[in-house]
Scaffold this motif. Structure first.
Motif, PDB file in Angstrom:
ATOM      1  N   ARG B 288     -46.785 143.515  77.958  1.00 18.50           N
ATOM      2  CA  ARG B 288     -46.753 144.096  76.615  1.00 18.50           C
ATOM      3  C   ARG B 288     -45.494 144.924  76.378  1.00 18.50           C
ATOM      4  O   ARG B 288     -45.206 145.309  75.254  1.00 18.50           O
ATOM      5  N   SER B 291     -40.136 142.440  74.918  1.00 22.92           N
ATOM      6  CA  SER B 291     -39.985 141.772  73.625  1.00 22.92           C
ATOM      7  C   SER B 291     -38.831 140.782  73.714  1.00 22.92           C
ATOM      8  O   SER B 291     -38.001 140.867  74.616  1.00 22.92           O
ATOM      9  N   ASN B 318     -56.962 137.379  72.561  1.00 25.07           N
ATOM     10  CA  ASN B 318     -57.091 137.616  71.117  1.00 25.07           C
ATOM     11  C   ASN B 318     -56.138 136.669  70.398  1.00 25.07           C
ATOM     12  O   ASN B 318     -55.084 136.309  70.910  1.00 25.07           O
ATOM     13  N   ALA B 320     -54.205 136.957  67.999  1.00 24.59           N
ATOM     14  CA  ALA B 320     -52.975 137.461  67.402  1.00 24.59           C
ATOM     15  C   ALA B 320     -51.776 137.315  68.338  1.00 24.59           C
ATOM     16  O   ALA B 320     -50.641 137.289  67.895  1.00 24.59           O
ATOM     17  N   HIS B 321     -52.042 137.224  69.647  1.00 27.22           N
ATOM     18  CA  HIS B 321     -50.946 137.242  70.609  1.00 27.22           C
ATOM     19  C   HIS B 321     -50.787 135.919  71.369  1.00 27.22           C
ATOM     20  O   HIS B 321     -51.725 135.132  71.456  1.00 27.22           O
ATOM     21  N   ARG B 336     -45.791 139.488  76.323  1.00 25.40           N
ATOM     22  CA  ARG B 336     -46.877 139.274  75.373  1.00 25.40           C
ATOM     23  C   ARG B 336     -46.352 139.622  73.988  1.00 25.40           C
ATOM     24  O   ARG B 336     -46.026 140.775  73.710  1.00 25.40           O
ATOM     25  N   THR B 338     -46.544 138.686  69.520  1.00 21.22           N
ATOM     26  CA  THR B 338     -47.488 138.197  68.508  1.00 21.22           C
ATOM     27  C   THR B 338     -47.211 136.729  68.219  1.00 21.22           C
ATOM     28  O   THR B 338     -46.100 136.229  68.402  1.00 21.22           O
ATOM     29  N   ARG B 339     -48.267 136.073  67.784  1.00 20.26           N
ATOM     30  CA  ARG B 339     -48.129 134.655  67.449  1.00 20.26           C
ATOM     31  C   ARG B 339     -47.148 134.496  66.283  1.00 20.26           C
ATOM     32  O   ARG B 339     -46.363 133.555  66.218  1.00 20.26           O
ATOM     33  N   SER B 341     -44.480 136.368  65.704  1.00 23.10           N
ATOM     34  CA  SER B 341     -43.117 136.417  66.240  1.00 23.10           C
ATOM     35  C   SER B 341     -42.737 135.099  66.892  1.00 23.10           C
ATOM     36  O   SER B 341     -41.599 134.634  66.787  1.00 23.10           O
ATOM     37  N   ARG B 342     -43.727 134.539  67.619  1.00 23.81           N
ATOM     38  CA  ARG B 342     -43.450 133.264  68.270  1.00 23.81           C
ATOM     39  C   ARG B 342     -42.992 132.217  67.250  1.00 23.81           C
ATOM     40  O   ARG B 342     -42.028 131.491  67.451  1.00 23.81           O
TER      41      ARG B 342
END
Lengths: 226, 364
Positions: B288, B291, B318, B320-321, B336, B338-339, B341-342
């Protein structure tokens, strides 16, 4: 009026009997207690019941069967005769054998409880520290069960001093050989020697009270430590 | 492969409602963690190694020495195995002083085998002032330290530890962990360490065996297994990687430690007390705290920005990630993100990126 020489002889004999019985019971009772505490055998129930029998049977019943087994035609009687020991009833040795049976549960059960209270863990720890099972028994199990042994010795001793029925059945009433305090009191009462009976009976009363008081105090200190 | 330097363990145990079926090859040096949830069989496995539990089908060879082979009916009883065992509760002998607890195993192995000396173990665990006390007058942490010293004093060829910190509160745990690290650094005794705490594993273990429902799910070096996305470790809240590193420099002015990785010339910097150059150590980077950026950020307060490539990606628990496994010139890293950002970065396998590492935890 105080104790006669016959009374002193009875007291001395009683103390001898109780001491010898206690020592024998600690020697015989410890392996039995260890086995009962640790075994998963199906025989555990029956063996525990046999050991506990004297708690519920009338002493006369135990005395009766001992008399038959130890007697000239009994199984043990034949054995002792073939070993050249003669027969045991109406002798001090017979009294000791009877007392060992009669007081067995009072010695085995406290020791068994103490062994059970140790649990598996200290024995496993000892094994991981290279102690063989026999070594573990002497260096861990025995010292940890010490309070149980003290209780067992006190109860075994006191209970042997208090026996009457078994003594009468297999010991009879032979001065210096089988006439213990409880029988002596019986004799005094039979002979209407109440003052004599009072000395001995009172002495037994005080003795028993003190024993139980000691055990109580011991139980209390243990509770405080926890 | 030679038998020496390995622990070869195969156990099959069937109890009603629980079975253990493992086949493990564990390095014969360093700390190996048996990791899993309660009921996964890790303690049973350890007890089988100790011989406290007798697996009906079992084979155990420790650094060339046979301890069990049920195929030929061979079973070495526990007291004849050169092992040390630390139980979850210290289980000191209540009727003996600390000193006599320590001497219990020590005197039974005999003079020639006493490689670990009393004074050495006492110093290592910091229990000098406790020697004449009875166990009931020790704190939980002190008791456990005595338990560890007592096990060490049998000069074991294998040290088994069954969640030695689990019965202790957070403060006591932190009191003992440094001693366990010293043990790892100063004594050359292989350790099997049962744990369900990822933090302990990250700090102490070199090698990891993951157990679930009585089976070994994975086995390998800690740095490798912690970075694997297909294992449950990556899904835990403090998922991350453990990296073996070496102190390269210390900037006294800014109090910054510069650490180099084994596999590459890359360095990271971390605020830390001074450590000697060349010292081996390990640090952890939480997923986490990582980034990702397409270009190298020019102006940032983040110290460590490293070139990485995307290896794999998996959905987090979850929705979201996502978890991204990265390769940092041979050293794995987890992020880890967020989806969202991916999708913004349009991540794909093999893509080159910059990883910004927000924080680095120096473990030892």
């Amino acid at each position: 009026m105080s104790l006669t020489s016959a009374d002193f002889a009875a007291i001395w004999l009683t103390l001898q009997l109780a001491s010898l019985t206690t020592v024998l019971l600690l020697v015989i009772g410890t392996p039995i207690a260890w086995w009962l505490a640790r075994t998963r055998s199906r025989l555990k129930g029956p063996v525990a019941a046999v050991v506990a029998l004297p708690l519920v049977l009338p002493p006369t019943v135990i005395g009766f069967y001992l008399l038959i087994t130890l007697g000239p035609h009994g199984f043990i009687g034949q054995l002792t005769q073939s070993l050249g020991l003669g027969i045991l009833p109406f002798s001090f040795a017979g009294l000791v054998v009877g007392s060992v049976f009669y007081s067995m549960p009072f010695v085995v059960q406290p020791i068994q409880n103490a062994f059970e209270a140790i649990g598996e863990r200290p024995l496993e720890v000892a094994a991981t520290l290279r102690a063989s099972p026999l070594d573990t028994f002497f260096s861990v199990a025995l010292p940890m069960a010490r309070p149980g042994f003290l209780t067992a010795a006190i109860l075994g001793f006191a209970h042997t001093i208090g026996e009457f029925g078994v003594v009468l059945m297999i010991g009879g009433n032979i001065p210096d050989k089988t006439r213990v305090v409880s029988v002596q009191i019986f004799d005094h009462v039979e002979a209407m020697e109440y003052a004599q009976a009072h000395w001995l009976a009172g002495g037994m009363l005080v003795f028993s009270f003190v024993i139980l008081l000691v055990l109580q105090a011991k139980g209390r200190t243990k509770a405080v430590v926890r | 492969m030679s038998d020496d330097g390995m622990i070869d363990a195969r156990f099959k145990v069937d109890y009603s409602g629980f079975g253990l079926d493992v086949d493990l090859q564990i390095p014969g040096r360093g700390v190996t963690a048996l990791f899993g949830e309660s009921g996964s069989g890790k303690t049973t496995c350890l007890r089988c190694v100790a011989g406290l539990e007798r697996a009906n089908h079992g084979y155990l060879r420790v650094n060339g020495e046979l301890w069990q082979d049920s195929a030929v009916g061979f079973f070495l009883p526990t007291h004849q195995r050169a092992l040390g065992y630390v139980f979850q509760e210290a289980s000191l002998f209540a009727h003996l002083t600390v000193r006599r607890n320590l001497e219990f195993g020590f005197k039974r192995i005999g003079g020639a085998a006493q490689r670990v000396k009393l004074a050495q173990a006492v110093e290592l665990l910091g229990i000098d002032h406790l020697l004449e006390r009875m166990p009931e007058h020790l704190s939980g942490g002190e008791r456990q330290r005595v338990g560890i010293a007592r096990a060490l004093l049998t000069s074991p060829k294998l040290l088994l530890m069954d969640e030695p910190l689990a019965a202790l509160d957070h403060k006591r745990k932190n009191e003992i962990l440094p001693y366990l690290e010293r043990l790892h650094d100063e004594l050359d005794i292989p350790v099997l360490y049962v744990s369900h705490a990822p933090a302990e594993v990250a700090r102490l273990a070199d090698h990891l065996v993951l157990l679930a429902e009585g089976r070994a799910v994975a086995s390998g070096p800690v740095s490798e297994l912690m970075a694997r996305l297909d294992l449950p470790l990556a899904q835990s809240d403090d998922a991350g990687v453990v990296v073996q590193a070496q102190v390269r420099a210390f900037n006294a002015d800014y109090q910054l430690l510069s650490l180099g990785f084994a596999a590459s010339e890359l360095r990271i910097q971390v605020a830390h007390a001074p450590l000697p150059v060349g010292k081996q150590m390990r640090f952890k980077v939480q997923a986490r705290d990582v980034s990702l950026a397409l270009e190298k950020p020019a102006h940032s307060s983040i110290l460590n920005v490293l070139p990485v490539t995307v290896v794999a990606e998996v959905a987090a628990q979850n929705s979201a990630h996502v978890l991204v496994q990265l390769d940092m010139q041979g050293t794995p890293l987890l992020a880890r993100i967020t989806r969202f950002s991916r999708d913004q970065l349009e991540l794909k396998v093999g893509q080159a990126l910059w990883a910004q590492v927000k924080s680095v935890a120096v473990l030892a």
